[in-house]
Design a protein around this motif. Sequence first.
Motif, PDB file in Angstrom:
ATOM      1  N   PHE A  59       0.792  -1.228   0.000  1.00  0.00           N
ATOM      2  CA  PHE A  59       0.000   0.000   0.000  1.00  0.00           C
ATOM      3  C   PHE A  59       0.825   1.280   0.000  1.00  0.00           C
ATOM      4  O   PHE A  59       0.270   2.378   0.106  1.00  0.00           O
ATOM      5  CB  PHE A  59      -0.937   0.012   1.216  1.00  0.00           C
ATOM      6  CG  PHE A  59      -1.944  -1.099   1.204  1.00  0.00           C
ATOM      7  CD1 PHE A  59      -3.042  -1.054   0.359  1.00  0.00           C
ATOM      8  CD2 PHE A  59      -1.792  -2.202   2.028  1.00  0.00           C
ATOM      9  CE1 PHE A  59      -3.975  -2.089   0.350  1.00  0.00           C
ATOM     10  CE2 PHE A  59      -2.717  -3.234   2.025  1.00  0.00           C
ATOM     11  CZ  PHE A  59      -3.809  -3.188   1.175  1.00  0.00           C
ATOM     12  N   GLY A  60       2.139   1.169  -0.117  1.00  0.00           N
ATOM     13  CA  GLY A  60       2.987   2.352  -0.035  1.00  0.00           C
ATOM     14  C   GLY A  60       3.451   2.564   1.398  1.00  0.00           C
ATOM     15  O   GLY A  60       3.030   1.855   2.310  1.00  0.00           O
ATOM     16  N   ARG A  61       4.316   3.565   1.582  1.00  0.00           N
ATOM     17  CA  ARG A  61       4.949   3.731   2.892  1.00  0.00           C
ATOM     18  C   ARG A  61       4.176   4.673   3.831  1.00  0.00           C
ATOM     19  O   ARG A  61       4.075   4.422   5.026  1.00  0.00           O
ATOM     20  CB  ARG A  61       6.368   4.295   2.711  1.00  0.00           C
ATOM     21  CG  ARG A  61       7.195   3.645   1.630  1.00  0.00           C
ATOM     22  CD  ARG A  61       7.393   2.167   1.844  1.00  0.00           C
ATOM     23  NE  ARG A  61       8.338   1.621   0.872  1.00  0.00           N
ATOM     24  CZ  ARG A  61       8.447   0.341   0.574  1.00  0.00           C
ATOM     25  NH1 ARG A  61       7.671  -0.548   1.147  1.00  0.00           N
ATOM     26  NH2 ARG A  61       9.338  -0.070  -0.314  1.00  0.00           N
ATOM     27  N   ARG A  62       3.632   5.734   3.274  1.00  0.00           N
ATOM     28  CA  ARG A  62       3.151   6.814   4.141  1.00  0.00           C
ATOM     29  C   ARG A  62       1.912   6.420   4.961  1.00  0.00           C
ATOM     30  O   ARG A  62       1.846   6.705   6.163  1.00  0.00           O
ATOM     31  CB  ARG A  62       2.862   8.065   3.302  1.00  0.00           C
ATOM     32  CG  ARG A  62       2.918   9.349   4.104  1.00  0.00           C
ATOM     33  CD  ARG A  62       2.960  10.564   3.225  1.00  0.00           C
ATOM     34  NE  ARG A  62       1.812  10.657   2.348  1.00  0.00           N
ATOM     35  CZ  ARG A  62       1.497  11.740   1.634  1.00  0.00           C
ATOM     36  NH1 ARG A  62       2.284  12.805   1.701  1.00  0.00           N
ATOM     37  NH2 ARG A  62       0.442  11.752   0.863  1.00  0.00           N
ATOM     38  N   LEU A  63       0.938   5.760   4.334  1.00  0.00           N
ATOM     39  CA  LEU A  63      -0.287   5.397   5.057  1.00  0.00           C
ATOM     40  C   LEU A  63      -0.003   4.418   6.192  1.00  0.00           C
ATOM     41  O   LEU A  63      -0.481   4.621   7.318  1.00  0.00           O
ATOM     42  CB  LEU A  63      -1.318   4.825   4.093  1.00  0.00           C
ATOM     43  CG  LEU A  63      -2.643   4.365   4.726  1.00  0.00           C
ATOM     44  CD1 LEU A  63      -3.331   5.528   5.448  1.00  0.00           C
ATOM     45  CD2 LEU A  63      -3.563   3.765   3.663  1.00  0.00           C
ATOM     46  N   PRO A  64       0.764   3.319   5.971  1.00  0.00           N
ATOM     47  CA  PRO A  64       1.062   2.427   7.099  1.00  0.00           C
ATOM     48  C   PRO A  64       1.839   3.113   8.223  1.00  0.00           C
ATOM     49  O   PRO A  64       1.588   2.831   9.395  1.00  0.00           O
ATOM     50  CB  PRO A  64       1.894   1.310   6.453  1.00  0.00           C
ATOM     51  CG  PRO A  64       1.478   1.306   5.026  1.00  0.00           C
ATOM     52  CD  PRO A  64       1.232   2.751   4.695  1.00  0.00           C
ATOM     53  N   VAL A  65       2.786   4.007   7.873  1.00  0.00           N
ATOM     54  CA  VAL A  65       3.509   4.738   8.913  1.00  0.00           C
ATOM     55  C   VAL A  65       2.534   5.592   9.722  1.00  0.00           C
ATOM     56  O   VAL A  65       2.614   5.662  10.953  1.00  0.00           O
ATOM     57  CB  VAL A  65       4.631   5.606   8.315  1.00  0.00           C
ATOM     58  CG1 VAL A  65       5.233   6.516   9.390  1.00  0.00           C
ATOM     59  CG2 VAL A  65       5.730   4.735   7.720  1.00  0.00           C
ATOM     60  N   ALA A  66       1.609   6.244   9.028  1.00  0.00           N
ATOM     61  CA  ALA A  66       0.611   7.079   9.718  1.00  0.00           C
ATOM     62  C   ALA A  66      -0.236   6.237  10.665  1.00  0.00           C
ATOM     63  O   ALA A  66      -0.493   6.627  11.813  1.00  0.00           O
ATOM     64  CB  ALA A  66      -0.268   7.789   8.694  1.00  0.00           C
ATOM     65  N   LEU A  67      -0.677   5.064  10.201  1.00  0.00           N
ATOM     66  CA  LEU A  67      -1.458   4.180  11.068  1.00  0.00           C
ATOM     67  C   LEU A  67      -0.637   3.734  12.276  1.00  0.00           C
ATOM     68  O   LEU A  67      -1.141   3.671  13.405  1.00  0.00           O
ATOM     69  CB  LEU A  67      -1.932   2.963  10.273  1.00  0.00           C
ATOM     70  CG  LEU A  67      -2.989   3.221   9.192  1.00  0.00           C
ATOM     71  CD1 LEU A  67      -3.261   1.941   8.403  1.00  0.00           C
ATOM     72  CD2 LEU A  67      -4.276   3.743   9.811  1.00  0.00           C
ATOM     73  N   GLY A  68       0.640   3.429  12.036  1.00  0.00           N
ATOM     74  CA  GLY A  68       1.516   3.040  13.136  1.00  0.00           C
ATOM     75  C   GLY A  68       1.662   4.154  14.160  1.00  0.00           C
ATOM     76  O   GLY A  68       1.660   3.893  15.378  1.00  0.00           O
ATOM     77  N   LEU A  69       1.792   5.382  13.690  1.00  0.00           N
ATOM     78  CA  LEU A  69       1.916   6.511  14.615  1.00  0.00           C
ATOM     79  C   LEU A  69       0.640   6.698  15.440  1.00  0.00           C
ATOM     80  O   LEU A  69       0.703   7.034  16.631  1.00  0.00           O
ATOM     81  CB  LEU A  69       2.238   7.792  13.836  1.00  0.00           C
ATOM     82  CG  LEU A  69       3.664   7.878  13.282  1.00  0.00           C
ATOM     83  CD1 LEU A  69       3.805   9.065  12.335  1.00  0.00           C
ATOM     84  CD2 LEU A  69       4.685   7.984  14.414  1.00  0.00           C
ATOM     85  N   VAL A  70      -0.520   6.480  14.821  1.00  0.00           N
ATOM     86  CA  VAL A  70      -1.784   6.569  15.570  1.00  0.00           C
ATOM     87  C   VAL A  70      -1.816   5.507  16.675  1.00  0.00           C
ATOM     88  O   VAL A  70      -2.191   5.790  17.817  1.00  0.00           O
ATOM     89  CB  VAL A  70      -2.986   6.409  14.621  1.00  0.00           C
ATOM     90  CG1 VAL A  70      -4.288   6.268  15.424  1.00  0.00           C
ATOM     91  CG2 VAL A  70      -3.080   7.597  13.668  1.00  0.00           C
ATOM     92  N   ILE A  71      -1.406   4.283  16.332  1.00  0.00           N
ATOM     93  CA  ILE A  71      -1.355   3.209  17.340  1.00  0.00           C
ATOM     94  C   ILE A  71      -0.356   3.556  18.435  1.00  0.00           C
ATOM     95  O   ILE A  71      -0.607   3.317  19.630  1.00  0.00           O
ATOM     96  CB  ILE A  71      -0.994   1.872  16.666  1.00  0.00           C
ATOM     97  CG1 ILE A  71      -2.114   1.450  15.711  1.00  0.00           C
ATOM     98  CG2 ILE A  71      -0.731   0.789  17.708  1.00  0.00           C
ATOM     99  CD1 ILE A  71      -1.764   0.257  14.848  1.00  0.00           C
ATOM    100  N   PHE A  72       0.782   4.144  18.048  1.00  0.00           N
ATOM    101  CA  PHE A  72       1.781   4.554  19.037  1.00  0.00           C
ATOM    102  C   PHE A  72       1.206   5.591  19.999  1.00  0.00           C
ATOM    103  O   PHE A  72       1.419   5.511  21.217  1.00  0.00           O
ATOM    104  CB  PHE A  72       3.017   5.127  18.335  1.00  0.00           C
ATOM    105  CG  PHE A  72       4.034   5.712  19.269  1.00  0.00           C
ATOM    106  CD1 PHE A  72       4.944   4.900  19.930  1.00  0.00           C
ATOM    107  CD2 PHE A  72       4.084   7.086  19.498  1.00  0.00           C
ATOM    108  CE1 PHE A  72       5.880   5.434  20.801  1.00  0.00           C
ATOM    109  CE2 PHE A  72       5.023   7.629  20.366  1.00  0.00           C
ATOM    110  CZ  PHE A  72       5.918   6.799  21.010  1.00  0.00           C
ATOM    111  N   VAL A  73       0.485   6.567  19.481  1.00  0.00           N
ATOM    112  CA  VAL A  73      -0.119   7.602  20.334  1.00  0.00           C
ATOM    113  C   VAL A  73      -1.122   6.976  21.293  1.00  0.00           C
ATOM    114  O   VAL A  73      -1.149   7.285  22.496  1.00  0.00           O
ATOM    115  CB  VAL A  73      -0.791   8.686  19.464  1.00  0.00           C
ATOM    116  CG1 VAL A  73      -1.622   9.636  20.333  1.00  0.00           C
ATOM    117  CG2 VAL A  73       0.266   9.477  18.690  1.00  0.00           C
TER     118      VAL A  73
END
Length: 412
Positions: free
Chosen positions: A85-99
């Motif tokens: 799915f590309g890099r940016r969307l999964p990183v964004a989802l990961g950051l939401v989970i991290f928060v």
Amino acid sequence: MSLNNNSAAADIASSRPAGRDLQRLAILSTLMAFAAISTDLYLPAIPSMSAALRAQPGTLELTISAYLIGFSAGQLFWGPIGDRFGRRLPVALGLVIFVIGSMGCALSGDAWQLIGWRVVQALGACASVVLARAMVRDLYGRDRGARMLSTLMTVMAIAPLVGPSVGAQILAIGTWQAIFWTLAVIGVLTLAALFTLPETLAPEHRNTEPLGKAFAAYGALLGNRRLLGYAGAVGFFFSGTFAYIASSPFAFITFHGVTPQLYAILFAVGIVGLMVANQINARLVGRFGSDRLLAIGATGAAVTGVLVALQVLTGLGGVWGFAIDTWLFVAMNGFIVANAISGALADFPTRAGAVSALLGAFQYGCGVVGSGLASVFADGTPWPMGWVMALSGIGCLACALLVRADRSRVAG
């Protein structure tokens, strides 16, 4: 992706304005530093957290082990997701989970809740690390990628230097919960900064096979001798490194009798040595190639690991002999990790996310093993740490030589 595409990506990256490069460097460094800041920031608060949560002795230390296990396993999930799915969307989802995980830590009412939320934190943070490395692969070729990773690792090495001090300052003016609220804010700010970066993996270069098949492909990747060599070199080295991290407070403070303040300085000197080695690697990789510098770093790890073991066995040089030998071992990180990661990613351009995840799982999984061995065999001396570092260095060299031999066989 073909070699021509790799060259084009590198040319495009090199033609962008210096200001944009600095912005990209800052964001990618922050993403890769999430593993460090998630732990280093709260280390000074562990005693007060243990008292506040009425935890049994040793229970709060499990927050570190739980994080490393979640961080290691989670990367295997995010790698194929990023390739699909590309890099940016999964990183964004990961950051939401991290928060969410950081907020859960701050609101925890007992030690086991905190341990559980630390796993959630790790599952989110690992997306940033594994896919930031893949983003470097998207933008740069093999040797330039190794140079960029060395630069990024130099910048992210600042986190373990300043993290405990920043955490102590937060603790001085607030409660231990404030540290986790700070981590949540860092996650939100990083999420906002992420969307100033373009997507680095073009749709035509994504892996379009079903995710189930992509996850199953880990088996095929593990059958590649050269990839195993790269992963083994990183894994063995981090086994020795985490044995040092877990045992160095006891070795310096309890066994050699240095003050906690001097220990902090001695530990920081080792990190500075790692930063210097990364910069040397960045300057030399274009001339000598990443595989050759990996072999040089692995040789250094084997030699210095054996020297650490001999020093703790004989006591030669006292605390300064011990410090110098361990500094040299840690510094080899600058020649091993960036070159191994860059080489592995270059061999599998369409599976950069999965390969980065596999390397990360080896890296942190072996780190858990190394620190565990040093703890299980603890005997009141630094000797268990010494032999783990020696065997780890020798294993790292064997894997680097496997890479060289396999490349020579293919070339022949």
